[in-house]
Design a protein around this motif. Structure first.
Motif, short mmCIF file in Angstrom:
data_model
loop_
_atom_site.label_atom_id
_atom_site.label_comp_id
_atom_site.label_asym_id
_atom_site.label_seq_id
_atom_site.Cartn_x
_atom_site.Cartn_y
_atom_site.Cartn_z
N TYR A 1 0.83 -1.20 0.00
CA TYR A 1 0.00 0.00 0.00
C TYR A 1 0.87 1.26 0.00
O TYR A 1 0.58 2.21 -0.73
N ALA A 2 1.93 1.27 0.81
CA ALA A 2 2.80 2.45 0.87
C ALA A 2 3.44 2.70 -0.50
O ALA A 2 3.47 3.85 -0.97
N CYS A 3 3.93 1.66 -1.16
CA CYS A 3 4.52 1.81 -2.50
C CYS A 3 3.49 2.30 -3.50
O CYS A 3 3.79 3.15 -4.35
N SER A 4 2.27 1.78 -3.41
CA SER A 4 1.20 2.22 -4.32
C SER A 4 0.86 3.69 -4.10
O SER A 4 0.65 4.43 -5.06
N ILE A 5 0.79 4.09 -2.85
CA ILE A 5 0.50 5.50 -2.55
C ILE A 5 1.63 6.40 -3.04
O ILE A 5 1.38 7.45 -3.63
N PHE A 6 2.87 5.96 -2.84
CA PHE A 6 4.01 6.72 -3.38
C PHE A 6 3.89 6.86 -4.89
O PHE A 6 4.15 7.94 -5.45
N LEU A 7 3.52 5.79 -5.58
CA LEU A 7 3.40 5.82 -7.04
C LEU A 7 2.33 6.81 -7.48
O LEU A 7 2.56 7.65 -8.35
N VAL A 8 1.15 6.74 -6.85
CA VAL A 8 0.06 7.66 -7.19
C VAL A 8 0.46 9.10 -6.86
O VAL A 8 0.21 10.02 -7.64
N GLU A 9 1.10 9.29 -5.71
CA GLU A 9 1.54 10.62 -5.31
C GLU A 9 2.57 11.17 -6.30
O GLU A 9 2.54 12.34 -6.68
N PHE A 10 3.49 10.31 -6.74
CA PHE A 10 4.53 10.75 -7.68
C PHE A 10 3.92 11.13 -9.04
O PHE A 10 4.23 12.18 -9.59
N ILE A 11 3.05 10.27 -9.56
CA ILE A 11 2.44 10.53 -10.87
C ILE A 11 1.56 11.77 -10.82
O ILE A 11 1.69 12.68 -11.65
N SER A 12 0.65 11.82 -9.84
CA SER A 12 -0.25 12.98 -9.77
C SER A 12 0.52 14.26 -9.46
O SER A 12 0.25 15.31 -10.05
N GLY A 13 1.48 14.17 -8.55
CA GLY A 13 2.28 15.35 -8.21
C GLY A 13 3.08 15.84 -9.40
O GLY A 13 3.18 17.05 -9.64
N SER A 14 3.66 14.93 -10.18
CA SER A 14 4.44 15.32 -11.36
C SER A 14 3.55 15.98 -12.41
O SER A 14 3.93 17.00 -13.01
N LEU A 15 2.36 15.40 -12.64
CA LEU A 15 1.44 15.99 -13.61
C LEU A 15 0.98 17.39 -13.17
O LEU A 15 0.95 18.32 -13.98
N LEU A 16 0.63 17.52 -11.91
CA LEU A 16 0.18 18.82 -11.41
C LEU A 16 1.33 19.83 -11.37
O LEU A 16 1.12 21.02 -11.64
N LYS A 17 2.52 19.36 -11.06
CA LYS A 17 3.69 20.26 -10.99
C LYS A 17 4.02 20.83 -12.38
O LYS A 17 4.40 22.00 -12.49
N LYS A 18 3.85 20.02 -13.43
CA LYS A 18 4.10 20.51 -14.79
C LYS A 18 3.17 21.66 -15.15
O LYS A 18 3.52 22.52 -15.95
N ARG A 19 1.99 21.68 -14.56
CA ARG A 19 1.01 22.73 -14.82
C ARG A 19 1.04 23.82 -13.74
O ARG A 19 0.17 24.66 -13.69
N ASN A 20 2.03 23.72 -12.84
CA ASN A 20 2.16 24.66 -11.73
C ASN A 20 0.91 24.69 -10.84
O ASN A 20 0.47 25.73 -10.40
N MET A 21 0.33 23.49 -10.62
CA MET A 21 -0.89 23.38 -9.82
C MET A 21 -0.73 22.40 -8.66
O MET A 21 -1.71 22.05 -8.02
N CYS A 22 0.48 21.96 -8.38
CA CYS A 22 0.70 20.97 -7.32
C CYS A 22 0.54 21.64 -5.96
O CYS A 22 1.24 22.61 -5.66
N PRO A 23 -0.38 21.13 -5.11
CA PRO A 23 -0.61 21.78 -3.82
C PRO A 23 0.44 21.48 -2.76
O PRO A 23 0.39 22.04 -1.68
N TRP A 24 1.39 20.62 -3.04
CA TRP A 24 2.43 20.33 -2.07
C TRP A 24 3.80 20.47 -2.75
O TRP A 24 3.93 20.32 -3.95
N ASP A 25 4.79 20.79 -1.94
CA ASP A 25 6.16 20.94 -2.44
C ASP A 25 7.10 20.42 -1.35
O ASP A 25 7.25 21.05 -0.31
N TYR A 26 7.68 19.28 -1.60
CA TYR A 26 8.60 18.68 -0.63
C TYR A 26 10.06 18.93 -0.99
O TYR A 26 10.95 18.29 -0.45
N SER A 27 10.33 19.86 -1.88
CA SER A 27 11.69 20.05 -2.38
C SER A 27 12.69 20.43 -1.28
O SER A 27 13.88 20.19 -1.44
N LYS A 28 12.22 20.99 -0.18
CA LYS A 28 13.14 21.35 0.90
C LYS A 28 13.33 20.22 1.91
O LYS A 28 14.18 20.31 2.79
N ALA A 29 12.54 19.16 1.79
CA ALA A 29 12.65 18.02 2.71
C ALA A 29 13.88 17.18 2.35
O ALA A 29 14.26 17.08 1.17
N ARG A 30 14.47 16.58 3.33
CA ARG A 30 15.71 15.82 3.13
C ARG A 30 15.53 14.61 2.20
O ARG A 30 16.34 14.37 1.32
#
Length: 181
Positions: A121-150
Motif C-alpha cells: 500500500y505504501a509503495c502504491s501510494i508513493f506511485l500515485v503521489e509521484f504521478i499525480s504530483g508530477s502531472l500537477l507540478k508541470k502545470r504549476n498546480m501541485c498543492p504540495w512541495d517537498y523540495s526542501k525536505a531531506r
C-alpha cells in the motif's frame, strides 16, 4: 498554449457521467484481472461491485481530506501555532479517492502478512503521489512541495513518509473491507 487539467478533472466533476463510466470500467478491469490471475471464486460478481465504486471513491476522498487536515493541523502544533489550522486542496479529493482501488487488491492480499500489505500500500501510494504530483507540478498546480525536505524525490514525494503511507493504506483497507462484510 497552456492546457489546464482542471476542466478535465473537475468540469462538473461529480455529475459528469463519462467520469463515472470510465472509473467503473477501470474498476471492472481490475476485477476481471483478479478473477483471471488471482484465483477468485467463480461466484464473485464484478457487476455487483461496480455499483459501489462511486460511493467508495467519494468515501476515500473524504477520508483523505480529513486525514490531511488533521495531519497539517498537527504540523501547526509542532510549529507552536495554537490555532491548529489544517488545510488541503480540491486536487487532493480525486487523488485520495483513488484509494478505492485498494479494495479489490486487498482481497488478494488478505492472507498476507500485515508488513507485506502495508508495504504494498505504501509503495502504491508513493506511485500515485509521484504521478499525480508530477502531472500537477508541470502545470504549476501541485498543492504540495517537498523540495526542501531531506528525503524528497523531485519535490513530489517524501520517502520519510513511508510509515504514514503504510498506516494510511492499512486504514483504507480496513474501511473498504468493512463495507464488504
Amino acid at each position: 498554449r497552456h492546457l489546464s487539467l482542471f476542466p478535465l478533472l473537475f468540469g462538473n466533476f461529480l455529475s459528469t457521467e463519462w467520469f463515472w463510466v470510465l472509473l467503473n470500467k477501470w474498476y471492472l478491469y481490475s476485477i476481471v484481472f483478479q478473477q483471471k490471475f488471482l484465483a477468485f471464486p467463480a461466484n464473485f460478481s464484478a457487476s455487483g461491485h461496480t455499483v459501489l465504486m462511486k460511493n467508495k471513491f467519494i468515501l476515500c476522498g473524504l477520508i483523505g481530506w480529513c486525514l490531511e487536515i488533521f495531519w497539517t493541523g498537527l504540523k501547526s502544533f509542532q510549529r507552536r501555532q495554537m490555532k491548529l489550522e489544517g488545510h488541503s486542496s480540491i486536487w487532493m479529493f480525486p487523488i485520495y479517492g483513488m484509494a478505492a482501488f485498494i479494495g479489490p487488491f486487498s482481497r488478494w492480499l488478505q492472507n498476507k502478512s500485515i508488513w507485506l500489505r502495508g508495504a504494498i500500500y505504501a509503495c502504491s501510494i508513493f506511485l500515485v503521489e509521484f504521478i499525480s504530483g508530477s502531472l500537477l507540478k508541470k502545470r504549476n498546480m501541485c498543492p504540495w512541495d517537498y523540495s526542501k525536505a531531506r528525503w524528497n524525490v523531485n519535490g513530489v514525494i517524501r520517502l520519510d513518509y513511508a510509515p504514514v503511507w503504510f498506516l494510511t493504506g492499512l486504514l483504507y483497507e480496513r474501511v473498504l473491507s468493512s463495507g464488504n462484510k
